[in-house]
Design a protein around this motif. Structure first.
Motif, PDB file in Angstrom:
ATOM      1  N   GLN A   9     -30.887 -25.992 -18.129  1.00  0.00           N
ATOM      2  CA  GLN A   9     -31.512 -27.303 -18.104  1.00  0.00           C
ATOM      3  C   GLN A   9     -31.296 -28.030 -19.414  1.00  0.00           C
ATOM      4  OE1 GLN A   9     -35.603 -28.244 -17.219  1.00  0.00           O
ATOM      5  NE2 GLN A   9     -35.372 -27.058 -15.361  1.00  0.00           N
ATOM      6  N   PHE A  10     -31.094 -29.314 -19.271  1.00  0.00           N
ATOM      7  CA  PHE A  10     -30.773 -30.127 -20.429  1.00  0.00           C
ATOM      8  C   PHE A  10     -32.032 -30.772 -21.002  1.00  0.00           C
ATOM      9  CE2 PHE A  10     -29.419 -34.601 -21.624  1.00  0.00           C
ATOM     10  CZ  PHE A  10     -29.060 -34.246 -22.905  1.00  0.00           C
ATOM     11  N   PRO A  12     -32.924 -33.716 -23.437  1.00  0.00           N
ATOM     12  CA  PRO A  12     -32.343 -34.818 -24.209  1.00  0.00           C
ATOM     13  C   PRO A  12     -32.875 -34.819 -25.643  1.00  0.00           C
ATOM     14  CG  PRO A  12     -33.193 -35.600 -22.108  1.00  0.00           C
ATOM     15  CD  PRO A  12     -33.648 -34.193 -22.259  1.00  0.00           C
ATOM     16  N   SER A 134     -25.659 -32.775 -21.889  1.00  0.00           N
ATOM     17  CA  SER A 134     -25.990 -33.227 -20.546  1.00  0.00           C
ATOM     18  C   SER A 134     -24.908 -32.698 -19.616  1.00  0.00           C
ATOM     19  CB  SER A 134     -26.054 -34.742 -20.495  1.00  0.00           C
ATOM     20  OG  SER A 134     -24.765 -35.276 -20.392  1.00  0.00           O
ATOM     21  N   PRO A 135     -25.295 -32.217 -18.438  1.00  0.00           N
ATOM     22  CA  PRO A 135     -24.308 -31.606 -17.550  1.00  0.00           C
ATOM     23  C   PRO A 135     -23.083 -32.475 -17.308  1.00  0.00           C
ATOM     24  CG  PRO A 135     -26.477 -31.187 -16.712  1.00  0.00           C
ATOM     25  CD  PRO A 135     -26.648 -32.091 -17.892  1.00  0.00           C
ATOM     26  N   ILE A 136     -23.287 -33.805 -17.278  1.00  0.00           N
ATOM     27  CA  ILE A 136     -22.105 -34.643 -17.033  1.00  0.00           C
ATOM     28  C   ILE A 136     -21.131 -34.579 -18.195  1.00  0.00           C
ATOM     29  CG2 ILE A 136     -21.409 -37.080 -17.056  1.00  0.00           C
ATOM     30  CD1 ILE A 136     -22.563 -37.461 -14.522  1.00  0.00           C
ATOM     31  N   SER A 137     -21.667 -34.552 -19.433  1.00  0.00           N
ATOM     32  CA  SER A 137     -20.713 -34.471 -20.539  1.00  0.00           C
ATOM     33  C   SER A 137     -20.157 -33.055 -20.669  1.00  0.00           C
ATOM     34  CB  SER A 137     -21.317 -34.976 -21.854  1.00  0.00           C
ATOM     35  OG  SER A 137     -22.445 -34.244 -22.204  1.00  0.00           O
ATOM     36  N   MET A 161     -16.959 -31.411 -10.874  1.00  0.00           N
ATOM     37  CA  MET A 161     -17.942 -32.190 -10.120  1.00  0.00           C
ATOM     38  C   MET A 161     -18.924 -31.248  -9.415  1.00  0.00           C
ATOM     39  SD  MET A 161     -18.303 -35.392  -9.751  1.00  0.00           S
ATOM     40  CE  MET A 161     -19.929 -35.880  -9.330  1.00  0.00           C
ATOM     41  N   LEU A 167     -25.820 -28.104 -11.136  1.00  0.00           N
ATOM     42  CA  LEU A 167     -26.791 -28.187 -12.236  1.00  0.00           C
ATOM     43  C   LEU A 167     -27.838 -29.255 -11.966  1.00  0.00           C
ATOM     44  CD1 LEU A 167     -24.368 -27.829 -15.245  1.00  0.00           C
ATOM     45  CD2 LEU A 167     -26.171 -26.238 -14.620  1.00  0.00           C
ATOM     46  N   ARG A 168     -27.411 -30.370 -11.417  1.00  0.00           N
ATOM     47  CA  ARG A 168     -28.323 -31.471 -11.129  1.00  0.00           C
ATOM     48  C   ARG A 168     -29.406 -31.030 -10.147  1.00  0.00           C
ATOM     49  NH1 ARG A 168     -31.404 -33.771  -8.731  1.00  0.00           N
ATOM     50  NH2 ARG A 168     -31.426 -35.777  -7.705  1.00  0.00           N
ATOM     51  N   PHE A 169     -29.027 -30.156  -9.197  1.00  0.00           N
ATOM     52  CA  PHE A 169     -29.973 -29.812  -8.146  1.00  0.00           C
ATOM     53  C   PHE A 169     -30.831 -28.587  -8.450  1.00  0.00           C
ATOM     54  CE2 PHE A 169     -27.790 -32.992  -5.763  1.00  0.00           C
ATOM     55  CZ  PHE A 169     -28.825 -33.517  -5.008  1.00  0.00           C
ATOM     56  N   PRO A 171     -33.330 -28.143 -10.727  1.00  0.00           N
ATOM     57  CA  PRO A 171     -34.776 -28.441 -10.723  1.00  0.00           C
ATOM     58  C   PRO A 171     -35.289 -28.889  -9.360  1.00  0.00           C
ATOM     59  CG  PRO A 171     -33.571 -29.935 -12.195  1.00  0.00           C
ATOM     60  CD  PRO A 171     -32.589 -28.949 -11.702  1.00  0.00           C
ATOM     61  N   THR A 172     -34.477 -29.646  -8.646  1.00  0.00           N
ATOM     62  CA  THR A 172     -34.898 -30.136  -7.330  1.00  0.00           C
ATOM     63  C   THR A 172     -35.133 -28.973  -6.372  1.00  0.00           C
ATOM     64  OG1 THR A 172     -33.434 -31.985  -7.732  1.00  0.00           O
ATOM     65  CG2 THR A 172     -34.295 -31.767  -5.516  1.00  0.00           C
TER      66      THR A 172
ATOM     67  N   THR B 107     -27.731 -35.955 -14.337  1.00  0.00           N
ATOM     68  CA  THR B 107     -29.012 -35.479 -14.820  1.00  0.00           C
ATOM     69  C   THR B 107     -29.601 -36.377 -15.898  1.00  0.00           C
ATOM     70  OG1 THR B 107     -27.733 -34.041 -16.177  1.00  0.00           O
ATOM     71  CG2 THR B 107     -28.778 -33.046 -14.288  1.00  0.00           C
ATOM     72  N   VAL B 108     -28.882 -37.429 -16.259  1.00  0.00           N
ATOM     73  CA  VAL B 108     -29.440 -38.397 -17.189  1.00  0.00           C
ATOM     74  C   VAL B 108     -29.351 -39.747 -16.507  1.00  0.00           C
ATOM     75  CG1 VAL B 108     -29.231 -39.492 -19.439  1.00  0.00           C
ATOM     76  CG2 VAL B 108     -28.719 -37.074 -19.196  1.00  0.00           C
ATOM     77  N   GLU B 111     -26.355 -42.061 -17.146  1.00  0.00           N
ATOM     78  CA  GLU B 111     -25.084 -41.538 -16.652  1.00  0.00           C
ATOM     79  C   GLU B 111     -25.001 -41.679 -15.138  1.00  0.00           C
ATOM     80  OE1 GLU B 111     -24.631 -37.609 -18.248  1.00  0.00           O
ATOM     81  OE2 GLU B 111     -24.137 -38.369 -20.233  1.00  0.00           O
TER      82      GLU B 111
END
Lengths: 279, 289
Positions: A9-10, A12, A134-137, A161, A167-169, A171-172, B107-108, B111
């Protein structure tokens, strides 16, 4: 209970590690893991632990968060330590002997080493990568580092991708698991008693709806992405361009120093502090 | 007369059954309508009436089984549409879905908003500008470094809207975007939608089954069983209380109250939709006696 998992988990922030280039951080994480594994004696391990603490401080991530991230692996650590203590045969006189149980110095040493290694690598790599990137970076970094592989038709972008979305999902899905578990508990499900088999069986009514909803989510997300004109990396640009900065160079030097330190400890102190002797 | 922005001509749609080539009974039957640029249209209908299918046909997620669809004069059911044309249509007609969790990719927050323009190949500096502007428009600028799972449902949905706005669409389709939100989130999103329409001139197609939201539109289209059954201004639509009840829809609370009073012989006008005016009418009724 499930909300405690912070792995992947990221958080910020604006620390040195947050601002470093993700490509550099991936390289640094690899350097870090390699050298932690190369450490051979207590002095080298002490350096590794010290360096990990330094990284945590640099990231400005709360220590409690980092420790929480280690919790899920506590069982594995204790388990391996246990085996190392009782199953390692040493050459010196046993420290303790009773019946079939014999404990050697080496056993204790290996157990300690195992725990330190796993804890360091987990905490260190989380702090370098997942907590501060951040997962995207992160994906961006991986994608750009592996770009050369595109020539041999490795689907680098697609892979990146997929990772981002996974990673985004996290926590969901954790939230959802919690909800389903509570719903099943409300109907009398029991997750906390019985043997291993019984507990695993009790989890089945949680996993099935979770799976079903994940597929539904995936479908909806795919539609939403298509609506936002996603078509792989065809003509795709990025909001943030990656650029190496002074921070990256300083970090690289720091990590190089760490690597050199480990090797020096291994060579020079190896003779005096051989593993059998340190404990 | 000005060319309509969206035009459906005798459109039917059937989903494919489990067996290949076999079509299920149509969900949309011979639907024709036109939507003017800059208008705010609410599409009403209960579950399974075909209203979500309608939305997916507009931005080419689904293709009609029969009939033609025109966007800004261009026939999107034409077989010669190239992939680029499809993406151009999807850029011009953004879509916001029901579940905010299943639309956010990153996640941000910022972004995620950048995801759309990135796919379009927009210059980095321009993406930055658009993202800031879009977040400003939905009033979420202060959350740009947050991660979506820390936000409330209404806030997440506003981020999803910002992600669409950043692609500079001419029209946004809201496919039950308020259905999963709590009353507060619903109000936030509705205010945002209304502002986008009034201030930014974006054509809005709001699909909902909430009557009180439909009242805020310029025009309401009621769909039942795959057909358009009522089409008109909110006042016109909601005054036909019997017809709405027949297709299984409620009427806004204000209308319901006034309609029932009227039926009991009181002198009120049930076509009133505004709560304040309803209160006035009631006050007159009680105090005037």
């Amino acid at each position: 209970m499930l909300k405690d998992i912070t792995l992947g988990q990221f958080f910020p922030g604006n620390s040195v590690l947050h601002r470093a280039d993700p490509r550099m951080k991936i390289i640094l994480a690899i350097i870090y893991i390699v050298f932690v594994f190369l450490a051979k004696n207590s002095a080298a391990y002490l350096l590794a632990v010290g360096f990990t603490v330094l990284l945590v401080l640099l990231s400005r991530i709360k220590l409690s968060v980092v420790l929480k991230g280690l919790k899920p692996l506590l069982f594995i650590m204790v388990f391996t330590a246990f085996f190392n203590i009782f199953w390692t045969k040493g050459e010196t006189v046993p420290l303790f002997s009773y019946g079939i149980i014999t404990i050697y110095r080496e056993g204790l040493w290996f157990a300690a080493v195992m725990i330190i290694r796993v804890a360091c690598i987990l905490a260190g790599s989380s702090v370098i990568l997942t907590y501060t990137t951040s997962p995207i970076s992160l994906t961006d970094g991986i994608e750009r580092l592996l770009k050369p592989l595109k020539v041999i038709h490795v689907p680098v972008h697609e892979f990146a991708m997929m990772m981002t979305i996974a990673l985004r999902f996290i926590p969901t899905l954790i939230e959802e698991t919690d909800k389903i578990m509570n719903a099943q508990k409300a109907r009398g499900a029991d997750f906390n008693s019985g043997g291993l088999v019984k507990r695993a069986k009790a989890l089945l009514p949680v996993l099935i709806p979770l799976f079903a909803s994940s597929f539904r989510r995936a479908g909806e997300l795919a539609t939403a992405m298509e609506c936002r004109c996603y078509r792989g990396d065809n003509g795709r640009t990025r909001m943030t361009k990656l650029r190496y900065s002074g921070i990256d160079i300083v970090l690289l030097i720091l990590f190089a120093a760490f690597g050199t330190g480990i090797i020096l400890m291994n060579i020079h102190l190896g003779f005096f502090l051989n593993f059998g002797m340190v404990l | 007369m000005r060319e309509p922005f969206i035009k459906f001509e005798n459109v039917s749609y059937s989903y494919e059954g489990d067996e290949e080539g076999i079509l299920l009974p149509p969900v949309l039957k011979n639907v024709s309508f036109e939507i003017e640029k800059g208008s705010f249209v609410a599409v009403l209908g209960h579950n399974g009436s075909g209203k979500s299918t309608l939305a997916k046909l507009i931005n080419m997620i689904l293709y009609p089984t029969e009939g033609r669809i025109y966007i800004d004069g261009r026939d999107i059911t034409d077989e010669n549409m190239t992939e680029d044309d499809v993406y151009d249509i999807r850029r011009r007609i953004g879509m916001v879905f029901q579940n905010p969790d299943n639309q956010l990719v990153a996640t941000v927050v910022e972004e995620d908003v950048a995801f759309g323009p990135e796919n379009l190949g927009v210059e980095p500096s321009e993406i930055r500008r658009r993202v800031d502007e879009a977040l400003e428009t939905v009033g979420m600028s202060e959350f740009k470094r947050h991660s979506p799972h820390q936000l409330s449902g209404g806030q997440k949905q506003r981020i999803a809207i910002a992600g669409i706005i950043a692609m500079l669409p001419e029209c946004i389709v809201f496919d039950e975007s308020t259905a999963m939100l709590d009353p507060r989130g619903r109000a936030e999103v509705m205010d945002t939608i209304e502002r986008l329409n009034r201030e930014n001139g974006i054509t809005v197609l709001h699909i909902t089954h909430n009557m009180d939201e439909a009242v805020r539109a310029d025009r309401v289209i009621v769909i039942n069983d795959g057909r358009i059954c009522i089409d008109g201004t909110p006042k016109e639509v909601f005054s036909s209380v019997e017809q709405l009840r027949l297709v299984g829809l409620d009427v806004p609370q204000v209308t319901e109250l006034l309609y029932d009073l009227e039926n009991c012989g009181f002198d009120v006008d049930h076509t009133e939709l505004d709560e304040e005016k309803c209160a006035d009418a009631l006050a007159k009724l009680i105090l005037g006696r």
